[in-house]
Design a protein around this motif. Structure first.
Motif, PDB file in Angstrom:
ATOM      1  N   PRO A 184      93.744  53.378  54.848  1.00 53.24           N
ATOM      2  CA  PRO A 184      93.849  54.166  53.613  1.00 53.24           C
ATOM      3  C   PRO A 184      94.873  53.543  52.664  1.00 53.24           C
ATOM      4  O   PRO A 184      95.883  52.992  53.123  1.00 53.24           O
ATOM      5  N   SER A 230      94.282  58.201  46.453  1.00 49.19           N
ATOM      6  CA  SER A 230      94.169  58.922  47.721  1.00 49.19           C
ATOM      7  C   SER A 230      92.754  58.886  48.276  1.00 49.19           C
ATOM      8  O   SER A 230      92.553  59.118  49.466  1.00 49.19           O
ATOM      9  N   LYS A 231      91.786  58.593  47.397  1.00 48.78           N
ATOM     10  CA  LYS A 231      90.386  58.538  47.863  1.00 48.78           C
ATOM     11  C   LYS A 231      89.981  57.119  48.256  1.00 48.78           C
ATOM     12  O   LYS A 231      88.859  56.900  48.719  1.00 48.78           O
ATOM     13  N   ASP A 235      95.739  60.815  42.716  1.00 41.72           N
ATOM     14  CA  ASP A 235      94.467  61.401  43.154  1.00 41.72           C
ATOM     15  C   ASP A 235      93.414  60.335  43.414  1.00 41.72           C
ATOM     16  O   ASP A 235      92.744  60.331  44.443  1.00 41.72           O
ATOM     17  N   THR A 272      90.113  53.296  50.136  1.00 42.39           N
ATOM     18  CA  THR A 272      90.403  52.588  51.378  1.00 42.39           C
ATOM     19  C   THR A 272      90.573  51.121  51.005  1.00 42.39           C
ATOM     20  O   THR A 272      89.890  50.630  50.112  1.00 42.39           O
TER      21      THR A 272
END
Ligand SMILES: O=C(O)CCC(=O)C(=O)O
Ligand SMILES: [Fe+2]
Length: 286
Positions: A194, A151-152, A148, A154
């Motif tokens: 990402p 995934s946020k 999680d 960069t």
């Protein structure tokens, strides 16, 4: 995975398969073409031994997967500007070998290559294996909390450490006798990707960071980023996520650069190893 026109034999649990039953120097049928593409998505790296390929054949097979990608910084063959010669001569001893740090090719680019097609023109009598690791398996094995959080995030990528104005190859001592690498300040440019990317063919998520080209997380310092990056690199190269391929002359390997990393082992000092690489263009990671 059952195929009708080829046979695929996995070489490890995580990724990698040897493909037999196909002569890549012949004109491929539509079903052969579709199946070798599918085999790449299924296995992430595929190996075809005993293929007698001309440079034109090599370019044509790479073309099954996409357009050609012109590699920056590394001087190409004079006769084929889309083929790079990856060569280490006996007199290079144990000096740096191309690809000798875990990486995925050219992640510093806004549109990094989809993959590479590497053909062995001369394999050393022993050594010179290439390791590959499965970055989807590495991502899957993380906890939900870590997935999680990542995934946020960069990441900032750059060619700076290798090919930038102060990079490794600006030092003449690091230039081998056998390959010409031309660093310049375009290597200092930074690109954002990402940290977790989704594969456009399979929809699978993978970690997309690597120790050569990933500089830090966006909006964080290198000091803040490095401990987590180091944890992720150690995690990603766990032996059970890897395969190891021992080359023989006239083998073609094609890897999916979007969900793997690779590492060329430097253990054949005094012997010649000669590869040709055609690189396949990719899309912007999402
Ligand atoms: O020579 C090898 O085994 C791989 C070198 C490499 O990293 C590459 O061709 O992208
Ligand atoms: Fe590479």
């Amino acid at each position: 995975m059952p195929y009708e026109t080829i046979t695929a034999q996995s070489i490890a649990g995580a990724l990698g398969a040897e493909i037999t039953g196909i002569d890549l120097s012949s004109q491929l049928t539509n079903s052969q073409t579709a199946e070798i593409q599918q085999a790449l998505w299924d296995h992430k790296v595929v190996f075809f031994r005993d293929q007698d390929l001309t440079p034109e054949d090599h370019l044509r097979i790479a073309g099954v997967f996409g357009e050609v990608y012109r590699v920056p910084f590394v001087k190409a063959r004079d006769d084929y500007p889309d083929i790079i010669d990856i060569v280490k001569e006996p007199e290079d001893g144990d000096m740096y070998n191309f690809g000798g740090v875990w990486h995925t090719d050219a992640s510093f680019d806004e549109k990094p290559p989809l993959g590479s097609a590497l053909y062995s023109l001369q394999s050393p009598p022993y050594g010179g294996d290439t390791l590959f690791t499965n970055m989807e398996a590495a991502f899957d094995a993380l906890s939900d909390g870590m997935k999680d959080m990542l995934s946020k995030l960069t990441a900032v990528h750059s060619a700076e450490r290798n090919y930038g104005s102060g990079g490794y190859f600006t030092d003449d001592d690091n230039q081998s006798a056998s390959m010409t690498i031309n660093p310049d300040d375009s290597g200092d440019k930074e690109t954002l990707h990402p940290v977790v990317r989704t594969h456009p063919e399979t929809g699978n998520k993978s970690l997309y960071i690597n120790p050569i080209y990933t500089m830090r997380f966006k909006d964080m310092t290198e000091d803040e980023s490095q401990p987590l990056l180091d944890f992720l690199y150690d995690h990603a190269i766990r032996p059970e996520f890897q395969c190891r391929f021992t080359w023989t002359t006239n083998t073609l390997a094609v890897w999916d650069n979007r969900c793997t990393m690779h590492f060329a082992i430097n253990d054949y000092a005094g012997h010649r190893r000669h590869m040709n690489r055609v690189t396949i263009a990719g899309e912007r990671p999402v």
